[in-house]
Design a protein around this motif. Sequence first.
Motif, PDB file in Angstrom:
ATOM      1  N   VAL A 111       1.242  -0.607   0.160  1.00  0.00           N
ATOM      2  CA  VAL A 111      -0.104  -0.178   0.125  1.00  0.00           C
ATOM      3  C   VAL A 111       0.901   0.797  -0.246  1.00  0.00           C
ATOM      4  CG1 VAL A 111      -1.509   1.331   0.972  1.00  0.00           C
ATOM      5  CG2 VAL A 111      -2.236  -0.958   1.635  1.00  0.00           C
ATOM      6  N   THR A 112       1.669   1.407   0.356  1.00  0.00           N
ATOM      7  CA  THR A 112       2.799   2.127   0.435  1.00  0.00           C
ATOM      8  C   THR A 112       3.932   2.319  -0.176  1.00  0.00           C
ATOM      9  OG1 THR A 112       4.207   1.005   2.477  1.00  0.00           O
ATOM     10  CG2 THR A 112       2.687   2.305   3.343  1.00  0.00           C
ATOM     11  N   GLY A 113       4.066   1.531  -1.289  1.00  0.00           N
ATOM     12  CA  GLY A 113       4.689   1.319  -2.588  1.00  0.00           C
ATOM     13  C   GLY A 113       6.255   0.537  -2.229  1.00  0.00           C
ATOM     14  N   LYS A 114       6.716   0.053  -1.611  1.00  0.00           N
ATOM     15  CA  LYS A 114       7.440  -1.291  -1.458  1.00  0.00           C
ATOM     16  C   LYS A 114       7.567  -1.780  -2.311  1.00  0.00           C
ATOM     17  CE  LYS A 114       9.349  -0.050   3.536  1.00  0.00           C
ATOM     18  NZ  LYS A 114      10.501   0.348   3.227  1.00  0.00           N
ATOM     19  N   THR A 229       1.139 -20.378  10.808  1.00  0.00           N
ATOM     20  CA  THR A 229       1.305 -18.712  10.553  1.00  0.00           C
ATOM     21  C   THR A 229       0.365 -18.190   9.404  1.00  0.00           C
ATOM     22  OG1 THR A 229       3.482 -19.128  10.404  1.00  0.00           O
ATOM     23  CG2 THR A 229       3.198 -18.498  12.312  1.00  0.00           C
ATOM     24  N   VAL A 230       0.208 -16.748   9.768  1.00  0.00           N
ATOM     25  CA  VAL A 230      -0.159 -16.930   8.063  1.00  0.00           C
ATOM     26  C   VAL A 230       0.512 -15.011   8.625  1.00  0.00           C
ATOM     27  CG1 VAL A 230      -1.839 -16.247   9.093  1.00  0.00           C
ATOM     28  CG2 VAL A 230      -2.182 -15.582   6.757  1.00  0.00           C
ATOM     29  N   LEU A 231       1.021 -14.124   6.578  1.00  0.00           N
ATOM     30  CA  LEU A 231       1.179 -13.047   6.954  1.00  0.00           C
ATOM     31  C   LEU A 231      -0.317 -12.334   6.246  1.00  0.00           C
ATOM     32  CD1 LEU A 231       3.926 -11.200   6.707  1.00  0.00           C
ATOM     33  CD2 LEU A 231       3.928 -11.799   4.765  1.00  0.00           C
ATOM     34  N   GLY A 232      -0.408 -11.312   6.552  1.00  0.00           N
ATOM     35  CA  GLY A 232      -1.558  -9.781   6.162  1.00  0.00           C
ATOM     36  C   GLY A 232      -0.808  -8.822   6.194  1.00  0.00           C
ATOM     37  N   GLU A 233      -1.390  -8.489   5.114  1.00  0.00           N
ATOM     38  CA  GLU A 233      -1.678  -6.385   4.627  1.00  0.00           C
ATOM     39  C   GLU A 233      -2.220  -5.825   4.620  1.00  0.00           C
ATOM     40  OE1 GLU A 233       0.676  -3.354   2.064  1.00  0.00           O
ATOM     41  OE2 GLU A 233       0.059  -4.378   1.601  1.00  0.00           O
ATOM     42  N   THR A 234      -2.794  -5.578   5.662  1.00  0.00           N
ATOM     43  CA  THR A 234      -4.494  -4.437   6.086  1.00  0.00           C
ATOM     44  C   THR A 234      -4.564  -3.409   4.469  1.00  0.00           C
ATOM     45  OG1 THR A 234      -3.397  -2.689   7.069  1.00  0.00           O
ATOM     46  CG2 THR A 234      -4.152  -4.864   8.250  1.00  0.00           C
ATOM     47  N   ALA A 235      -5.269  -2.957   5.057  1.00  0.00           N
ATOM     48  CA  ALA A 235      -6.124  -1.762   3.727  1.00  0.00           C
ATOM     49  C   ALA A 235      -5.389  -0.763   4.155  1.00  0.00           C
ATOM     50  CB  ALA A 235      -7.630  -1.660   3.775  1.00  0.00           C
ATOM     51  N   GLU A 236      -4.723  -0.452   5.264  1.00  0.00           N
ATOM     52  CA  GLU A 236      -3.747   0.898   5.291  1.00  0.00           C
ATOM     53  C   GLU A 236      -1.993   0.608   5.343  1.00  0.00           C
ATOM     54  OE1 GLU A 236      -7.408   0.344   7.630  1.00  0.00           O
ATOM     55  OE2 GLU A 236      -6.328  -0.995   7.873  1.00  0.00           O
ATOM     56  N   GLY A 237      -1.838  -0.520   5.124  1.00  0.00           N
ATOM     57  CA  GLY A 237      -0.823  -0.671   5.271  1.00  0.00           C
ATOM     58  C   GLY A 237       0.409  -1.379   6.179  1.00  0.00           C
ATOM     59  N   LYS A 238      -0.164  -2.142   6.619  1.00  0.00           N
ATOM     60  CA  LYS A 238       0.027  -2.365   8.302  1.00  0.00           C
ATOM     61  C   LYS A 238       0.184  -4.348   7.709  1.00  0.00           C
ATOM     62  CE  LYS A 238      -1.781  -3.126  12.457  1.00  0.00           C
ATOM     63  NZ  LYS A 238      -2.565  -2.479  13.465  1.00  0.00           N
ATOM     64  N   MET A 239       1.854  -4.294   7.685  1.00  0.00           N
ATOM     65  CA  MET A 239       2.115  -6.060   8.010  1.00  0.00           C
ATOM     66  C   MET A 239       1.919  -6.940   8.812  1.00  0.00           C
ATOM     67  SD  MET A 239       2.613  -6.245   4.550  1.00  0.00           S
ATOM     68  CE  MET A 239       3.998  -7.187   3.977  1.00  0.00           C
ATOM     69  N   GLU A 240       0.733  -7.815   9.106  1.00  0.00           N
ATOM     70  CA  GLU A 240       0.847  -8.617  10.292  1.00  0.00           C
ATOM     71  C   GLU A 240       1.132 -10.034  10.050  1.00  0.00           C
ATOM     72  OE1 GLU A 240      -2.183  -5.932  12.156  1.00  0.00           O
ATOM     73  OE2 GLU A 240      -3.326  -8.223  11.626  1.00  0.00           O
ATOM     74  N   LEU A 250      -1.504 -12.323  17.201  1.00  0.00           N
ATOM     75  CA  LEU A 250      -0.525 -11.430  16.583  1.00  0.00           C
ATOM     76  C   LEU A 250       0.703 -11.233  17.107  1.00  0.00           C
ATOM     77  CD1 LEU A 250      -0.581  -9.125  14.130  1.00  0.00           C
ATOM     78  CD2 LEU A 250      -1.305  -7.527  15.989  1.00  0.00           C
ATOM     79  N   LEU A 251       1.803 -12.366  15.782  1.00  0.00           N
ATOM     80  CA  LEU A 251       3.639 -12.102  16.710  1.00  0.00           C
ATOM     81  C   LEU A 251       3.545 -11.039  16.586  1.00  0.00           C
ATOM     82  CD1 LEU A 251       3.681 -15.785  15.135  1.00  0.00           C
ATOM     83  CD2 LEU A 251       3.328 -15.569  17.309  1.00  0.00           C
ATOM     84  N   ASP A 252       3.788 -10.497  15.573  1.00  0.00           N
ATOM     85  CA  ASP A 252       4.832  -8.857  15.077  1.00  0.00           C
ATOM     86  C   ASP A 252       3.240  -8.760  13.816  1.00  0.00           C
ATOM     87  OD1 ASP A 252       7.540  -9.784  16.419  1.00  0.00           O
ATOM     88  OD2 ASP A 252       7.680 -11.270  14.876  1.00  0.00           O
ATOM     89  N   SER A 253       4.523  -7.043  14.274  1.00  0.00           N
ATOM     90  CA  SER A 253       3.510  -6.009  13.454  1.00  0.00           C
ATOM     91  C   SER A 253       4.452  -4.604  13.318  1.00  0.00           C
ATOM     92  CB  SER A 253       2.013  -5.850  13.953  1.00  0.00           C
ATOM     93  OG  SER A 253       1.142  -4.928  13.155  1.00  0.00           O
ATOM     94  N   LEU A 254       4.173  -4.832  11.897  1.00  0.00           N
ATOM     95  CA  LEU A 254       5.356  -3.748  11.456  1.00  0.00           C
ATOM     96  C   LEU A 254       4.553  -2.361  10.610  1.00  0.00           C
ATOM     97  CD1 LEU A 254       8.060  -4.986   9.414  1.00  0.00           C
ATOM     98  CD2 LEU A 254       7.843  -3.615  11.669  1.00  0.00           C
ATOM     99  N   HIS A 255       4.681  -0.876  11.265  1.00  0.00           N
ATOM    100  CA  HIS A 255       3.473   0.210  10.337  1.00  0.00           C
ATOM    101  C   HIS A 255       4.108  -0.061   9.410  1.00  0.00           C
ATOM    102  CE1 HIS A 255       1.063   0.818  14.415  1.00  0.00           C
ATOM    103  NE2 HIS A 255       1.777   0.807  15.153  1.00  0.00           N
ATOM    104  N   HIS A 256       3.558   0.887   8.941  1.00  0.00           N
ATOM    105  CA  HIS A 256       3.966   1.435   7.124  1.00  0.00           C
ATOM    106  C   HIS A 256       5.271   2.163   7.591  1.00  0.00           C
ATOM    107  CE1 HIS A 256       2.650   5.764   7.733  1.00  0.00           C
ATOM    108  NE2 HIS A 256       1.767   5.447   8.714  1.00  0.00           N
ATOM    109  N   ASP A 257       5.255   2.113   8.708  1.00  0.00           N
ATOM    110  CA  ASP A 257       6.605   3.507   8.420  1.00  0.00           C
ATOM    111  C   ASP A 257       8.616   3.095   9.010  1.00  0.00           C
ATOM    112  OD1 ASP A 257       5.969   3.026  10.891  1.00  0.00           O
ATOM    113  OD2 ASP A 257       5.651   5.151  11.759  1.00  0.00           O
TER     114      ASP A 257
END
Length: 272
Positions: A111-114, A229-240, A250-257
């Motif tokens: 979502v954030t262009g990466k 385990t499963v990896l997901g990206e939210t509509a806001e661009g957060k990876m979980e 929820l094991l790990d989460s990274l904000h778009h920054d």
Amino acid sequence: MTEKLKYKTIWLSDIHLGFKDCRAEYLLDFLSRVECDTIYLVGDVVDLWAMKRTLFWPPSHYDVVRRLFHMANSGTRVVYIPGNHDEPFRDYTDNLFGPIEVKREAIYTTVTGKRLLMFHGDILDEHIQLSKWEDLIGDAAYDLLLFLNRWANFFRRRFGRHYWSLATYIKQRIPNARQVIDVFEEAAVREAKRRGLDGVICGHIHQPALKEIDGLLYCNDGDWIENCTVLGETAEGKMELLNWTERQTLLDSLHHDGEPASADILPLRRAG
């Protein structure tokens, strides 16, 4: 009725349908509780190696395939990137398998262009230099770990406890195993950097992870034998990164920054 999880994209790999230690029931529960635009199946969905040794295909394994096809026919884009255990499906690269797209590898834009390289990960095996003898010992040891894991969780269920990966617990405490994981992760990031990309999403080593390495994003969606385990990206661009057993976490989460977000128990159904 429990509210469904909503993601833009999810990644699943190393399901190993056809293998006796596949946790298909947990995966079916997850697939029934999620809505997403796209699913990437990042290799080893079907374990053809195991099926050559012993034919094992219980109803739950068939139900996983049927569920994925149902989602693909209902508007969810499903992309299949075969791995080493289902390598013959690579012969169908850039074709359709029913409603499912088959790719050798792909690039995903967040979502954030990466821009993230997606492959199963077995192409990196050459970086993990093991002799044939070490490789044989590793396979035998892993079979033993899964045997112990199976019986440990059999007794845990008898006492009303949720699933817990003994195999992962032991692996993380073996120095050589940790070294192999580190080498793999570094090799994956180098490959993404070599191609001028911002990170990588893969599977293969059954070690879920979501982190930055040398300024690039490294995502491993784990497996459905040990970790569920499963990896997901939210509509806001957060990876979980989620763990999905009786106790969904929820094991790990990274904000778009790139900053880590809090990890906690998901507000979903849990075992009583």
